[in-house]
Design an enzyme around this catalytic site. Sequence first.
Site, PDB file in Angstrom:
ATOM      1  N   SER A 285       0.828  -1.202   0.000  1.00 16.89           N
ATOM      2  CA  SER A 285       0.000   0.000   0.000  1.00 16.89           C
ATOM      3  C   SER A 285       0.865   1.255   0.000  1.00 16.89           C
ATOM      4  O   SER A 285       1.987   1.246   0.523  1.00 16.89           O
ATOM      5  CB  SER A 285      -0.853  -0.009   1.273  1.00 16.89           C
ATOM      6  OG  SER A 285      -1.457   1.247   1.486  1.00 16.89           O
TER       7      SER A 285
ATOM      8  N   TYR B  68      -1.822  -1.418  10.834  1.00 13.30           N
ATOM      9  CA  TYR B  68      -2.120  -1.930   9.489  1.00 13.30           C
ATOM     10  C   TYR B  68      -0.943  -1.638   8.552  1.00 13.30           C
ATOM     11  O   TYR B  68      -0.431  -2.530   7.861  1.00 13.30           O
ATOM     12  CB  TYR B  68      -3.403  -1.290   8.940  1.00 13.30           C
ATOM     13  CG  TYR B  68      -3.531  -1.429   7.438  1.00 13.30           C
ATOM     14  CD1 TYR B  68      -3.826  -2.654   6.862  1.00 13.30           C
ATOM     15  CD2 TYR B  68      -3.307  -0.336   6.586  1.00 13.30           C
ATOM     16  CE1 TYR B  68      -3.914  -2.789   5.477  1.00 13.30           C
ATOM     17  CE2 TYR B  68      -3.392  -0.463   5.209  1.00 13.30           C
ATOM     18  CZ  TYR B  68      -3.691  -1.695   4.661  1.00 13.30           C
ATOM     19  OH  TYR B  68      -3.754  -1.833   3.292  1.00 13.30           O
TER      20      TYR B  68
ATOM     21  N   LYS C 201       2.119  -4.097   6.456  1.00 17.81           N
ATOM     22  CA  LYS C 201       2.526  -4.042   5.042  1.00 17.81           C
ATOM     23  C   LYS C 201       4.044  -3.872   4.930  1.00 17.81           C
ATOM     24  O   LYS C 201       4.710  -4.533   4.126  1.00 17.81           O
ATOM     25  CB  LYS C 201       1.813  -2.890   4.322  1.00 17.81           C
ATOM     26  CG  LYS C 201       0.317  -3.074   4.210  1.00 17.81           C
ATOM     27  CD  LYS C 201      -0.046  -4.248   3.324  1.00 17.81           C
ATOM     28  CE  LYS C 201      -1.517  -4.560   3.326  1.00 17.81           C
ATOM     29  NZ  LYS C 201      -1.844  -5.867   2.739  1.00 17.81           N
TER      30      LYS C 201
END
Length: 332
Positions: A124, A148, A152
């Site tokens: 992302s 989150y 990644k």
Amino acid sequence: MKILVTGGTGYIGSHTCVELLDNGYEVVIVDNLSNSKREVVDHIKEITKKDVRFYEGDVCDKTLMTKVFTENDIAAVIHFAGLKAVGESVKKPLLYYRNNIDSTLTLCEVMSEFGCKKIVFSSSATVYGSPKSLPIKEDFPLSTTNPYGSTKLYIEGILRDLYTSDNEWSIALLRYFNPIGAHKSGLIGENPNDVPNNLMPYIVKVATKELEILNIYGNDYDTKDGTGVRDYIHVVDLAKAHVKAIEKILRDRGVDAYNLGTGHGYSVLEIVETFKRVNGVDVPYRIVDRRPGDIAACYADSSYAKEKLGWTAEKEIDEMCADSFNFIKKNR
Ligand code: NAD
Ligand code: UD1
């Protein structure tokens, strides 16, 4: 040739399955349906008129993943499966680390055991934190502001370490900017059950009067009209990039990261006005305080993806807004 798609019934995964099938690949999906529905499998089949093999289960389940690889000759994997709600990750960090990292470790262990060493990973733009300048290039410094985003970044690191340990791996790290839109058929798209966090799903629910009013988080940023600027990309363009990434990892070994965006930045107000004009609907809004953790502006330099994958985004913002609304009208 068979491609395993984890998280294949999800928003981006389902669109990617369609593109893979349309390009002659066979598709095997593993999804635990924690954020998607089984009927998506039928919709993928309906769109493509092709069959799909579906396993309902968790990618963290090594017995299941061993069964999937035993029953299918998998050439490469696209790993979408993961939890993605930023706010929830702040409240439940262990859930996010367990699910996102454990699933990747289990998947890669089983892939190694079966000698399948080709993987495309869903990363992302969040890994760039607050970028020092725009547009964002792949070699910009990396940092994150929530669990989150950290999953990644850590997974990118794990996959790079894997390649360092064994140069037979081929790994593409795809850093998505802001996917919106839906397949033209209106059969697959994004329809969160909870109150949406992201802009487009929220706008859509205000347009259909499921939600009363859009809160615009701040109009005092240093941007063209004071509201936040992002690089919105049509999910079908994004899905096509995965087919290009599969071609690349089937061809070449190595590990590399690619920005997937359009290179255009649109403000929140521009998106709202475009959505209203294209769909002929009202979207009432009010300006509220900034959302903690938001950055002013973010858009991609995707020239590396063009050079290495032969991919560029083609769809414009009007089509993105029309397709987002079309999907929800057909699926309310
Ligand atoms: P999504 O929630 O629609 O799809 C993810 C799918 O994975 C869901 O169907 C869910 O049921 C499944 N899943 C989650 N954990 C699983 C597990 N342990 N085992 C099996 N299945 C599991 O999300 P999406 O928008 O399609 O995103 C796909 C990937 O792309 C995610 O990894 C996400 O973090 C990443 N990503 C998404 C965006 C975005 O804006 N949508 C942006 C950047 C990155
Ligand atoms: C969010 C995530 C990011 C993730 C990305 C794609 C946060 C803080 N970041 O980014 O990690 O990679 O989604 O899934 O959640 N906005 C409003 N009102 C709303 C919703 C959004 O004004 O109700 C504004 C935001 O302030 C922002 C823009 O719309 O300026 C886009 O927001 P959003 O869709 O949530 O995406 P990102 O913030 O870019």
